[in-house]
Design a protein around this motif. Structure first.
Motif: not given
Length: 531
Positions: A65-78, A216-224
């Protein structure tokens, strides 16, 4: 970018409009980087152009999890590219299955070492803050037209099943949720579930952006999170406290664990929370009431990947505890012979099927589509006010030797109200009575379990009472093949694995049944039983 029809993303159109009006507003924040709406669109455009230059058509994403995951998601749509999110909890065999069947041309990952010894990948290169691994030995797959995302569900077997979705179907879900949640003015949503989960990226991030909010997208390890099912609850609570989000999405087990933190550790939910959605499994009405009393504004919902995620939801001012809420405005819900059917935006087909044969609806094998209605495989009812009650899976019904049809999920949800019981599977098909397999906390006094089961039995009709139970030697896990991706028990493999334990439960004479409760004895309807 491209003339592909699914490149025209209504979500991106909305994001552009927000970026033009509020370019400096925070759109996406992670552990180490963040983006305003203006910066978000610039970065998404740059990544989409890089994807287009490489002539990629199908891209996999295996990342934290993190910003890069969602950036790639949106870029693939574009870019008009099909995105295949790969869950981090998949086994190596399941990952290989998804890589091959989806026809990936490249895999984007922030964990390249995981694939260091895997065959079939070309030379790695840095790409969009991640590593791009070309897939050199994968054959193209025939996908339905307009397939923008292939989301994999574990379904009822260990082989993941690819659900092909368009941008329009995903957007319809997010738009309906945004319309319903707009009065709450939720400005920040914290993505707590893995982003490879459709529920989190559509109902979480997309809906947040349509409301003009900050994801807000903290990394999974930050979430426990660690492994396939381990969760450090103090760390999760600390992360929630740090970010002070307005909204969250939880699975039932996470909700239960949060309430235990309130009871046992004195944790207090932040006052910022305005909306906490819970889905992915049945939640008892008592647990929801307890959550509300403890300061968690929890609202149960219901959905499935084939419909783009959420289709029904409880909302402020329209709540009935123990139900899945009312249908969202983008779809209709009805019942056929006790089975929930849904009409509205839906999937394009399953990976490996003909593009026009969207059959077998429901992540766990429903009965398909007919006249625009999708059979979900879930049993339910609608009350006089229109609230949807989900009572179990059609294929999970236990039929006792006395001819009673019993939904095990109904009994399990009652037993799981105990903080001592971590996992529960009710058995009893072709048997004279119901029994249970339990995994409990290590420090549990067995007498407490006996007392609790007696309490639960007091509210059940005699044919649904738990007569005997046995301890599971270890927790049920996804990686062990005994849980689905969203934590539901895979009943057939469990029955095979613990066949001897189950058989032993039926070598003991049943206990004497206590009287049925007055309401049931008087013939009141029981949502967990079909006659």
């Amino acid at each position: 970018m491209t003339d592909n029809p699914h490149a025209h993303s209504p979500l991106l159109q909305s994001l552009r409009a927000t970026a033009e009006t509020y370019p400096g507003r925070a759109a996406l924040l992670g552990d180490h980087e963040g983006f305003t709406y203006g910066e978000l669109m610039q970065e998404v455009t740059a990544i989409a152009e890089a994807i287009t230059r490489r002539d990629l058509q199908v891209v996999g994403l295996f990342a934290n999890n993190g910003p890069r995951w969602l950036l790639v998601d949106l870029a693939c749509q574009l870019a008009g590219v099909t995105l295949v999110p790969l869950p981090g909890f998949f086994s190596p065999q399941q990952l290989l299955h998804t890589l091959v069947t989806s026809g990936l041309q490249a895999l984007l990952t922030d964990m390249p070492d995981y694939f260091a010894d895997a065959p079939g990948f070309g030379p790695a290169e840095a790409f969009a803050g991640m590593t791009l691994l070309p897939c050199s030995q994968v054959q193209p797959a025939k996908l339905p037209a307009e397939t923008a995302k292939i989301t994999f569900t574990s379904g009822s077997t260990g082989t993941p099943r690819g659900v092909c979705l368009s941008n329009a179907t995903q957007f319809a879900t997010a738009e309906a949720l945004a319309e319903c949640l707009a009065p709450l003015r939720c400005a920040t949503h914290m993505c707590l579930l893995p982003l490879a989960t459709l529920l989190e990226n559509v109902a979480g991030a997309y809906t947040c952006w349509l409301l003009g909010g900050t994801a807000l997208v903290p990394g999974l390890e930050r979430l426990g999170f660690s492994g396939s099912s381990q969760l450090d609850m103090p760390r999760l609570c600390a992360c929630i406290d740090e970010h002070q989000p307005d909204s969250l999405i939880l699975l039932p087990q996470i909700l239960k664990s949060l309430l235990e933190q309130v009871d046992n550790s004195g944790w207090q939910p932040p006052v910022s929370l305005r909306f906490v959605a819970v889905g992915g499994g049945k939640v008892s009405a008592e647990l929801l009431r307890e959550a509300t009393l403890m300061g968690l504004p929890v609202y149960e919902g219901y959905g499935l990947s084939e419909c783009g995620s959420v289709v029904a939801l409880n909302l402020p001012g329209a709540v009935r505890e123990g139900t899945a809420g009312k249908p969202l405005p983008h779809c209709e819900i009805s019942l056929r012979n006790g089975e929930v059917v849904v009409r509205g935006p839906r999937y394009l087909g399953y990976l490996g099927t003909q593009p026009d044969s969207a059959e077998g609806g429901g992540s766990d094998d429903g009965d398909g589509c007919e006249d625009g209605w999708l059979a979900t495989g879930d049993l339910g009812s609608r009350d006089s006010d229109g609230f949807l009650h989900i009572t179990g899976r059609k294929k999970n019904i236990l039929i006792s030797t006395y001819g009673r049809n019993i939904s095990p999920e109904w009994i399990e949800s009652e037993l799981l109200r105990s903080q001592q019981i971590l996992q529960c599977v009710v058995v009893g098909d072709a048997r004279p009575y119901c029994s249970a397999l339990l995994f409990v906390r290590p420090d549990t006094d067995i007498r407490q379990i006996d007392d609790w089961i007696a309490t639960v039995n007091g509210g059940l009709p005699d044919y649904a009472r738990i007569q005997h139970w046995a301890l599971l030697p270890e927790p049920l896990t996804f990686s062990g093949g005994l849980l689905t991706a969203n934590g539901r028990p895979r009943r057939d493999p469990i029955a095979r694995r613990y066949a001897q334990i189950i058989e032993n439960l039926y070598r003991i004479p049943p206990k004497t049944s206590s009287p049925s409760s007055p309401a049931l004895a008087a013939g009141a309807p029981n949502p967990g039983v079909t006659q």
